[in-house]
Design a protein around this motif. Structure first.
Motif, short mmCIF file in Angstrom:
data_model
loop_
_atom_site.label_atom_id
_atom_site.label_comp_id
_atom_site.label_asym_id
_atom_site.label_seq_id
_atom_site.Cartn_x
_atom_site.Cartn_y
_atom_site.Cartn_z
N MET A 42 0.82 -1.21 0.00
CA MET A 42 0.00 0.00 0.00
C MET A 42 0.85 1.26 0.00
SD MET A 42 -2.92 -0.91 2.83
CE MET A 42 -3.78 0.63 2.58
N GLY A 43 2.05 1.18 0.60
CA GLY A 43 2.86 2.38 0.69
C GLY A 43 4.15 2.15 1.45
N LEU A 44 4.84 3.26 1.67
CA LEU A 44 6.10 3.27 2.41
C LEU A 44 6.01 4.27 3.55
CD1 LEU A 44 8.62 3.60 -0.57
CD2 LEU A 44 7.97 1.50 0.62
N GLU A 45 6.73 3.99 4.61
CA GLU A 45 6.85 4.93 5.72
C GLU A 45 8.34 5.18 5.91
OE1 GLU A 45 5.71 5.29 10.45
OE2 GLU A 45 4.94 3.62 9.27
N VAL A 46 8.75 6.44 5.93
CA VAL A 46 10.15 6.80 6.06
C VAL A 46 10.34 7.59 7.35
CG1 VAL A 46 12.10 7.99 4.99
CG2 VAL A 46 10.35 6.93 3.54
N MET A 47 11.17 7.06 8.25
CA MET A 47 11.44 7.72 9.53
C MET A 47 12.91 7.52 9.88
SD MET A 47 8.06 6.77 11.72
CE MET A 47 8.40 7.88 13.06
N PRO A 48 13.67 8.50 10.04
CA PRO A 48 13.35 9.93 9.99
C PRO A 48 13.39 10.45 8.55
CG PRO A 48 15.63 9.66 10.62
CD PRO A 48 15.04 8.27 10.48
N ALA A 49 12.32 11.09 8.15
CA ALA A 49 12.19 11.58 6.78
C ALA A 49 13.22 12.66 6.45
CB ALA A 49 10.78 12.10 6.55
N SER A 50 13.54 13.50 7.43
CA SER A 50 14.47 14.60 7.16
C SER A 50 15.88 14.11 6.88
CB SER A 50 14.48 15.59 8.33
OG SER A 50 14.87 14.93 9.52
N LYS A 51 16.15 12.85 7.15
CA LYS A 51 17.45 12.27 6.82
C LYS A 51 17.57 12.03 5.31
CE LYS A 51 20.35 8.26 7.82
NZ LYS A 51 20.48 7.05 8.67
N TYR A 52 16.43 11.81 4.65
CA TYR A 52 16.42 11.43 3.24
C TYR A 52 15.86 12.50 2.30
CZ TYR A 52 17.39 6.84 5.13
OH TYR A 52 17.98 5.80 5.81
N PHE A 53 15.12 13.47 2.84
CA PHE A 53 14.47 14.49 2.02
C PHE A 53 14.75 15.87 2.58
CE2 PHE A 53 12.00 10.60 1.83
CZ PHE A 53 11.87 10.39 0.47
N GLU A 54 14.81 16.85 1.70
CA GLU A 54 15.00 18.23 2.14
C GLU A 54 13.75 18.71 2.87
OE1 GLU A 54 16.33 20.86 -0.92
OE2 GLU A 54 17.83 19.43 -1.61
N GLN A 55 13.94 19.47 3.93
CA GLN A 55 12.83 19.91 4.78
C GLN A 55 11.79 20.72 4.00
OE1 GLN A 55 12.58 18.84 8.09
NE2 GLN A 55 10.48 19.54 7.80
N ASN A 56 12.23 21.55 3.05
CA ASN A 56 11.26 22.36 2.30
C ASN A 56 10.33 21.47 1.47
OD1 ASN A 56 13.44 21.77 0.55
ND2 ASN A 56 12.92 23.50 -0.76
N HIS A 57 10.81 20.32 1.01
CA HIS A 57 9.93 19.38 0.29
C HIS A 57 8.96 18.72 1.27
CE1 HIS A 57 11.86 19.82 -3.53
NE2 HIS A 57 13.04 19.51 -3.02
N LEU A 58 9.45 18.34 2.41
CA LEU A 58 8.59 17.69 3.40
C LEU A 58 7.47 18.64 3.84
CD1 LEU A 58 11.32 15.94 5.56
CD2 LEU A 58 9.74 14.85 3.95
N ASP A 59 7.82 19.90 4.05
CA ASP A 59 6.83 20.89 4.49
C ASP A 59 5.75 21.13 3.43
OD1 ASP A 59 8.10 21.15 6.92
OD2 ASP A 59 9.28 22.89 6.29
N SER A 60 6.03 20.80 2.17
CA SER A 60 5.06 21.03 1.11
C SER A 60 4.00 19.92 1.03
CB SER A 60 5.74 21.16 -0.25
OG SER A 60 6.28 19.91 -0.67
N PHE A 61 4.24 18.78 1.71
CA PHE A 61 3.28 17.68 1.71
C PHE A 61 2.19 17.93 2.73
CE2 PHE A 61 7.24 15.14 0.53
CZ PHE A 61 6.99 15.26 -0.83
N ASP A 62 1.05 17.23 2.51
CA ASP A 62 -0.06 17.31 3.47
C ASP A 62 0.42 16.90 4.84
OD1 ASP A 62 -1.79 18.03 1.47
OD2 ASP A 62 -2.56 16.01 1.17
N GLN A 63 0.02 17.63 5.85
CA GLN A 63 0.35 17.30 7.23
C GLN A 63 -0.69 16.35 7.77
OE1 GLN A 63 3.19 18.79 8.89
NE2 GLN A 63 3.60 19.30 6.78
#
Length: 73
Positions: free
Chosen positions: A51-72
């Motif tokens: 069904m999907g993937l869960e990434v934790m800690p996400a900020s280790k793999y993605f830039e914070q500005n991209h993460l902030d653009s996703f639905d909270q």
């Protein structure tokens, strides 16, 4: 695909299903493979399909500005 980011736990959820709210009831289990450093989990439905993937800690793999653009969540 749909992306959800939970800032409190620094978790990014990448869903491969069309209507995630409808499909969440079909969630069955998750696997955190050591090959993925137990930081990327695989989310499976009751039918055994991914069904999907869960990434934790996400900020280790993605830039914070991209993460902030996703639905909270």
């Amino acid at each position: 695909m749909k992306y959800e980011y939970d800032k409190e736990v620094d978790g990014l959820y990448i869903w491969f299903v069309e209507d995630i709210e409808e499909e969440k009831c079909n969630y069955e289990n998750e696997i955190w493979p050591t090959e993925l450093k137990e930081e990327i989990g695989l989310l499976f439905g009751k039918n055994g399909l991914l069904m999907g993937l869960e990434v934790m800690p996400a900020s280790k793999y993605f830039e914070q500005n991209h993460l902030d653009s996703f639905d909270q969540t």
